[in-house]
Write an enzyme that holds these catalytic residues in place. Structure first.
Site, short mmCIF file in Angstrom:
data_model
loop_
_atom_site.label_atom_id
_atom_site.label_comp_id
_atom_site.label_asym_id
_atom_site.label_seq_id
_atom_site.Cartn_x
_atom_site.Cartn_y
_atom_site.Cartn_z
N ALA A 65 0.85 -1.19 0.00
CA ALA A 65 0.00 0.00 0.00
C ALA A 65 0.89 1.24 0.00
O ALA A 65 2.08 1.18 0.32
CB ALA A 65 -0.92 -0.01 1.22
N GLY A 108 0.13 -5.03 1.14
CA GLY A 108 -1.18 -4.99 0.50
C GLY A 108 -1.19 -5.64 -0.87
O GLY A 108 -2.22 -6.15 -1.31
N GLU A 111 -1.59 -9.27 -0.18
CA GLU A 111 -2.97 -9.48 0.25
C GLU A 111 -3.93 -9.42 -0.93
O GLU A 111 -4.92 -10.16 -1.00
CB GLU A 111 -3.35 -8.44 1.30
N GLU A 131 4.91 -5.83 6.98
CA GLU A 131 4.38 -4.69 7.75
C GLU A 131 5.04 -4.54 9.11
O GLU A 131 5.08 -3.43 9.67
CB GLU A 131 2.87 -4.86 7.92
#
Length: 257
Positions: A65, A108, A111, A131
């Site tokens: 992200a 992200g 994911e 993360e």
């Protein structure tokens, strides 16, 4: 429809969405995710599309992200931000979605690949949930989908110690479907998606729904749900066509009804 952060195209019955932030390694910001879901919704509603492919480029599927968007956020900011909801919306797309992954699929991005139904990876693909290095944990399904895919021990190492999986390791542990040479990964993903798109459309949707129920229901409830979907398909024209074609040794002509 024109987009700023993605490029869309079609190849026969396959709808293709390519991330287009190469300088940022396809980091996933709000605008990109909104465009992605808008494009997928269009393909999902198009009877001429049977399967979709999401991809980046050879260097990165998506390297996470966009951290700049959340670095100074408070908890209420994150709660009110619809950003992570896009990963849940991807789960609700009715038609099959294939991730074509090369290079980094991190945070992200990893994911997002896992939220797709299947993954075709290049030899250079790297999967990770780093993360922890930012003082947080995955928040768009990384702790849950990764654990279901690879098991507790390896998922713990990835989430708590930032371990990356190579494409070969991801294949070994059941995270992805296959590994192909980097120069062929997108073509192979499109070919794979085309094979799926040639199947009976209603059965594809219900088959996807039945498999996903494994994540949401205990065994007996899942078996009952599968049985209901199985019986439901006997009300479709495609079931009659498919079985007649099998009996008469011909190729079926699906109507999606």
């Amino acid at each position: 429809m024109s987009y700023e952060y993605i490029i869309t195209s079609t190849d026969g019955r396959v709808g293709i969405v390519q991330f287009n932030r190469p300088k940022a390694l396809n980091a996933l910001n709000r605008e990109l995710m909104a465009e992605l879901m808008a494009a997928l919704d269009v393909f999902d509603a198009d009877d001429d599309i049977g399967c979709m492919v999401i991809t980046g480029n050879e260097k990165a599927f998506a390297a996470g992200a966009d951290i700049k968007e959340m670095a100074n956020a408070a908890p209420v900011d994150m709660l009110d931000n619809p950003f992570i909801d896009y990963w849940d919306r991807l789960r609700r797309i009715g038609k099959p979605v294939v991730a074509a992954v090369s290079g980094f699929a991190l945070g992200g991005g990893c994911e997002l690949a896992m939220a797709c139904d299947m993954i075709i990876a290049s030899e250079t693909a790297r999967f990770g949930q780093p993360e922890i290095n930012l003082g947080i944990i995955p928040g768009a399904g990384g702790t849950q989908r990764m654990t279901l895919a690879v098991g507790k021990a390896l998922a713990m190492e990835m989430v708590l110690n930032g371990r990356f999986l190579t494409a070969a390791e991801a294949l070994q542990h059941g995270l992805i479907n296959r590994v192909v040479p980097t120069e062929l990964y997108l073509a192979e993903a499109i070919k794979f998606a085309a094979e799926i798109a040639a199947r009976a459309p209603v059965a594809l949707r219900l088959g996807k729904e039945a498999v996903n129920a494994v994540y949401e229901m205990p065994l007996q409830a899942g078996l009952a749900h599968e049985r209901r979907l199985f019986y439901m398909l006997f009300s479709t024209e495609d079931q009659k066509e498919g079985m007649d074609a099998f009996i008469n040794k011909r190729k079926p002509e699906w109507q999606g009804k």
